[in-house]
Design a protein around this motif. Structure first.
Motif, mmCIF file in Angstrom:
data_model
loop_
_atom_site.group_PDB
_atom_site.id
_atom_site.type_symbol
_atom_site.label_atom_id
_atom_site.label_comp_id
_atom_site.label_asym_id
_atom_site.label_seq_id
_atom_site.Cartn_x
_atom_site.Cartn_y
_atom_site.Cartn_z
ATOM 1 N N MET A 1 27.270 15.835 144.047
ATOM 2 C CA MET A 1 26.436 15.120 143.104
ATOM 3 C C MET A 1 27.190 14.977 141.787
ATOM 4 O O MET A 1 27.827 15.917 141.324
ATOM 5 C CB MET A 1 25.121 15.868 142.896
ATOM 6 N N GLU A 2 27.101 13.787 141.253
ATOM 7 C CA GLU A 2 27.686 13.507 139.940
ATOM 8 C C GLU A 2 26.517 13.342 138.978
ATOM 9 O O GLU A 2 25.636 12.516 139.206
ATOM 10 C CB GLU A 2 28.491 12.206 140.029
ATOM 11 N N ILE A 3 26.508 14.124 137.904
ATOM 12 C CA ILE A 3 25.399 14.100 136.953
ATOM 13 C C ILE A 3 25.915 13.689 135.578
ATOM 14 O O ILE A 3 26.842 14.306 135.042
ATOM 15 C CB ILE A 3 24.718 15.476 136.852
ATOM 16 N N TYR A 4 25.281 12.668 135.023
ATOM 17 C CA TYR A 4 25.555 12.240 133.655
ATOM 18 C C TYR A 4 24.397 12.721 132.791
ATOM 19 O O TYR A 4 23.285 12.215 132.901
ATOM 20 C CB TYR A 4 25.680 10.712 133.558
ATOM 21 N N LEU A 5 24.661 13.730 131.978
ATOM 22 C CA LEU A 5 23.660 14.214 131.023
ATOM 23 C C LEU A 5 23.756 13.333 129.785
ATOM 24 O O LEU A 5 24.851 13.162 129.235
ATOM 25 C CB LEU A 5 23.973 15.646 130.599
ATOM 26 N N ASP A 47 22.392 6.146 141.305
ATOM 27 C CA ASP A 47 21.343 6.149 142.322
ATOM 28 C C ASP A 47 19.970 6.476 141.760
ATOM 29 O O ASP A 47 18.954 5.993 142.259
ATOM 30 C CB ASP A 47 21.682 7.176 143.413
ATOM 31 N N GLN A 48 19.916 7.317 140.741
ATOM 32 C CA GLN A 48 18.613 7.761 140.230
ATOM 33 C C GLN A 48 18.715 8.099 138.752
ATOM 34 O O GLN A 48 19.727 8.619 138.294
ATOM 35 C CB GLN A 48 18.158 9.015 141.000
ATOM 36 N N ILE A 49 17.634 7.813 138.037
ATOM 37 C CA ILE A 49 17.500 8.186 136.627
ATOM 38 C C ILE A 49 16.375 9.216 136.532
ATOM 39 O O ILE A 49 15.293 9.014 137.075
ATOM 40 C CB ILE A 49 17.123 6.974 135.732
ATOM 41 N N TYR A 50 16.648 10.308 135.847
ATOM 42 C CA TYR A 50 15.632 11.299 135.506
ATOM 43 C C TYR A 50 15.519 11.292 133.993
ATOM 44 O O TYR A 50 16.523 11.137 133.294
ATOM 45 C CB TYR A 50 16.038 12.700 135.970
ATOM 46 N N SER A 51 14.310 11.464 133.483
ATOM 47 C CA SER A 51 14.136 11.401 132.036
ATOM 48 C C SER A 51 12.997 12.282 131.562
ATOM 49 O O SER A 51 11.983 12.436 132.252
ATOM 50 C CB SER A 51 13.854 9.950 131.608
ATOM 51 N N SER A 52 13.168 12.800 130.367
ATOM 52 C CA SER A 52 12.053 13.399 129.642
ATOM 53 C C SER A 52 11.030 12.288 129.430
ATOM 54 O O SER A 52 11.400 11.137 129.195
ATOM 55 C CB SER A 52 12.549 13.907 128.281
ATOM 56 N N ILE A 120 14.525 24.154 132.474
ATOM 57 C CA ILE A 120 15.605 23.199 132.755
ATOM 58 C C ILE A 120 16.384 23.648 133.984
ATOM 59 O O ILE A 120 16.823 22.816 134.789
ATOM 60 C CB ILE A 120 16.529 22.958 131.529
ATOM 61 N N LEU A 121 16.535 24.949 134.191
ATOM 62 C CA LEU A 121 17.216 25.436 135.394
ATOM 63 C C LEU A 121 16.357 25.209 136.639
ATOM 64 O O LEU A 121 16.892 24.917 137.713
ATOM 65 C CB LEU A 121 17.586 26.908 135.255
ATOM 66 N N GLU A 122 15.050 25.302 136.484
ATOM 67 C CA GLU A 122 14.158 24.980 137.606
ATOM 68 C C GLU A 122 14.360 23.523 138.021
ATOM 69 O O GLU A 122 14.460 23.201 139.202
ATOM 70 C CB GLU A 122 12.708 25.229 137.198
ATOM 71 N N PHE A 123 14.441 22.631 137.033
ATOM 72 C CA PHE A 123 14.703 21.220 137.320
ATOM 73 C C PHE A 123 16.081 21.063 137.985
ATOM 74 O O PHE A 123 16.215 20.440 139.029
ATOM 75 C CB PHE A 123 14.645 20.375 136.039
ATOM 76 N N LEU A 127 17.555 19.765 142.290
ATOM 77 C CA LEU A 127 18.398 18.641 142.700
ATOM 78 C C LEU A 127 19.229 19.022 143.923
ATOM 79 O O LEU A 127 19.593 20.181 144.098
ATOM 80 C CB LEU A 127 19.331 18.228 141.553
ATOM 81 N N ASP A 128 19.549 18.032 144.723
ATOM 82 C CA ASP A 128 20.383 18.249 145.909
ATOM 83 C C ASP A 128 21.848 18.119 145.500
ATOM 84 O O ASP A 128 22.426 17.038 145.532
ATOM 85 C CB ASP A 128 20.031 17.234 147.000
#
Length: 172
Positions: A1-5, A47-52, A120-123, A127-128
Motif C-alpha cells: 500500500m502506498e499512502i499519501y498523508l 484508488d481511495q481517498i480517506y478524510s477527516s 489514528i492507529l486504530e484507523f 487499512l489493508d
C-alpha cells in the motif's frame, strides 16, 4: 500500500487561537495550495481517498474527484473547553499540567495526545497494508505527527520535532 498523508490547507482563523475539532473554513490561498498538493500526488493512480470530516479537510478531499470515506478517527485533537479560546486566555491551572504532560493529560472535556494516537492507529491498522492500493489520507497535523511518531519510532512527547506545514504531502 502506498499512502499519501496530506495536511489540510491553511485554515481561516487568526493566530494564537486554540482549535482542534472546531469546523473552520479555509483561506483565499486554498486554490493555489490545492494546485501544489495535486502536483505532488499521482491523482490518476489513486484508488481511495480517506478524510477527516471537518470542512478544512473535506474541501480538499473533494478536489481529488474520487470516492471519499470520511472517518472521524482522522479528526484533530479534541481541545474540549479550550476550543476557539485564545491560548493566553486559558487559565494556567488547566494549561500548565497539560503543557507539562500533553501526551497523557486530557484537556478538560477533550482528549489527551495518547488518545488521539490510539484512534489514528486504530484507523491505520484497519487499512489493508498488503494491498497494492494507492490512497490519500487528508487529515490534520496532530494525527499525522502521532502516526509518523509511531512509524518512525519517535517518542510521542518528541513528535513535535516532526514539522508539518499546511498542505504538506508525506508519502509513507
Amino acid at each position: 500500500m502506498e499512502i499519501y498523508l496530506v495536511r489540510h490547507t491553511t485554515p481561516n482563523i487568526e493566530k494564537g487561537i486554540c482549535y482542534g475539532q472546531s469546523d473552520l473554513g479555509i483561506t483565499d490561498s486554498f486554490q493555489s495550495e490545492v494546485e501544489k498538493i495535486h502536483s505532488l500526488i499521482p491523482i490518476e493512480d489513486i484508488d481511495q481517498i480517506y478524510s477527516s470530516p471537518l470542512q478544512r479537510c473535506k474541501l480538499l478531499a473533494t478536489t481529488f474527484k474520487k470516492d471519499i470515506v470520511f472517518d472521524p478517527r482522522l479528526k484533530e485533537l479534541n481541545f474540549g473547553d479550550w476550543e476557539l479560546q485564545p491560548w493566553d486566555a486559558i487559565h494556567s491551572k488547566e494549561l500548565d499540567p497539560w503543557m507539562k504532560d500533553f501526551v497523557n493529560v486530557q484537556v478538560p472535556n477533550g482528549e489527551s495526545y495518547i488518545m488521539l494516537q490510539q484512534r489514528i492507529l486504530e484507523f491505520y491498522n484497519s487499512l489493508d497494508h498488503l494491498s497494492l492500493e494507492k490512497v490519500v489520507i487528508v487529515t490534520h497535523a496532530g494525527p499525522m505527527r502521532a502516526l509518523l511518531s509511531y512509524i518512525r519510532q519517535v517518542d510521542l512527547k518528541d513528535s513535535f520535532t516532526i514539522k508539518i506545514a499546511y498542505g504538506e504531502v508525506i508519502l509513507i
